[in-house]
Design an enzyme around this catalytic site. Structure first.
Site, PDB file in Angstrom:
ATOM      1  N   ASP A  89      34.803  43.693  40.915  1.00 33.24           N
ATOM      2  CA  ASP A  89      35.098  45.119  40.886  1.00 33.24           C
ATOM      3  C   ASP A  89      36.572  45.290  40.545  1.00 33.24           C
ATOM      4  OD1 ASP A  89      36.132  44.330  43.337  1.00 33.24           O
ATOM      5  OD2 ASP A  89      35.328  46.020  44.455  1.00 33.24           O
ATOM      6  N   TYR A  91      40.647  46.159  40.351  1.00 33.12           N
ATOM      7  CA  TYR A  91      41.764  46.077  41.286  1.00 33.12           C
ATOM      8  C   TYR A  91      41.811  47.371  42.096  1.00 33.12           C
ATOM      9  CZ  TYR A  91      43.443  42.268  38.238  1.00 33.12           C
ATOM     10  OH  TYR A  91      43.564  41.098  37.507  1.00 33.12           O
ATOM     11  N   PHE A 102      40.195  42.155  35.051  1.00 36.00           N
ATOM     12  CA  PHE A 102      41.348  41.258  35.192  1.00 36.00           C
ATOM     13  C   PHE A 102      42.634  41.775  34.536  1.00 36.00           C
ATOM     14  CE2 PHE A 102      37.666  38.329  35.525  1.00 36.00           C
ATOM     15  CZ  PHE A 102      37.904  37.844  36.805  1.00 36.00           C
ATOM     16  N   HIS A 211      36.263  31.135  41.108  1.00 33.91           N
ATOM     17  CA  HIS A 211      36.985  32.378  40.819  1.00 33.91           C
ATOM     18  C   HIS A 211      38.499  32.115  40.789  1.00 33.91           C
ATOM     19  CE1 HIS A 211      38.423  36.526  41.219  1.00 33.91           C
ATOM     20  NE2 HIS A 211      37.241  36.886  40.765  1.00 33.91           N
TER      21      HIS A 211
END
Length: 248
Positions: A89, A91, A102, A211
């Site tokens: 999801d 920031y 990202f 991740h």
């Protein structure tokens, strides 16, 4: 952790909002996603999601800004997509989310996950450099920077989980997988890896890894060769992504 609770909507209001949604989102992306997702925008779950989301923006601080929610689709068309990089999801701090997974705008400090992505790129491509964390250059080359959940409340990570975005983005992944032209799917973290079942691996390349979050990156994210392997696979289509973010 905050759990999203949808508003109760009567059937008449839902029908009215469905008509508004259909008219609003026709020719919305200005590319072939309009046709690909036309039927999706008629479905009840998505009509409810967008209605609830409209209310959320009026009552809460929701990120990214409303005009940036579908930004990834507008920049990277369905037919031009070469790579999908899947996030979870957006920031959740003010000033960070910009509609691309990202990515952050120029002038914004790099979040830790993006710092680790850039470290990995430097390992794979020693000449890699960047001016900032804006990944628009990738998106222009067919890198679809997609979060599974497209919105979030300020300072409340995963606050829009269960709102309906997961069903929508699962449909997007399935539609990309159904294409005849091969592409690359990059899935980082256990959440993203669950989407592997949506992808026809006999046609497409799926790259997985830990991740890039600092909570997990040291357990296997680095030296994954995601970016090199993606370009090697795309060679068959005479495609090569320029990952470098230096401005000459």
């Amino acid at each position: 952790m905050y759990t999203f609770r949808p508003l109760k909507i009567d059937i008449f209001s839902l029908v009215v909002f469905a008509i508004i949604c259909y008219n609003l989102y026709m020719d919305f992306f200005k590319n072939d996603w309009d046709e690909i997702l036309e039927e999706e925008f008629k479905k009840e779950y998505l009509v409810r999601l967008l209605n609830n989301l409209d209310s959320e923006y009026k009552r809460e601080v929701v990120l990214p800004s409303q005009d940036k929610v579908f930004r990834a689709f507008r920049r990277t068309s369905y037919s031009d997509a070469n790579i999908l990089i899947l996030g979870q999801d957006p920031y959740h701090n003010i000033g960070q989310a910009n509609g691309y997974a990202f990515s952050v705008n120029s002038g914004v400090a790099l979040p830790p996950s993006l710092q680790n992505i850039f470290k990995e790129l430097k390992m794979e491509y020693p000449d890699f450099g960047y001016e900032d964390g804006d990944l628009t250059h990738w998106a222009r080359q067919g890198v679809l920077l997609l979060n599974s959940i497209l919105t979030v409340r300020e300072s409340q990570p995963s606050s829009h989980r269960g709102m309906g975005w997961e069903r929508f983005t699962d449909s997007v992944i399935s539609k990309l997988s159904d294409r005849n032209r091969p592409m690359v799917f990059i899935l980082w973290g256990n959440y993203a890896k669950k989407k592997r079942t949506l992808i026809h691996e006999e046609r497409h390349l799926v790259l997985t890894g830990v991740h890039p979050s600092p909570l997990s990156a040291s357990r296997g994210f680095f030296n994954g060769n995601y970016f090199l392997d993606a370009n090697e696979f795309l060679k068959a289509q005479d495609v090569s992504i320029d990952w470098n973010l230096k401005r000459n």
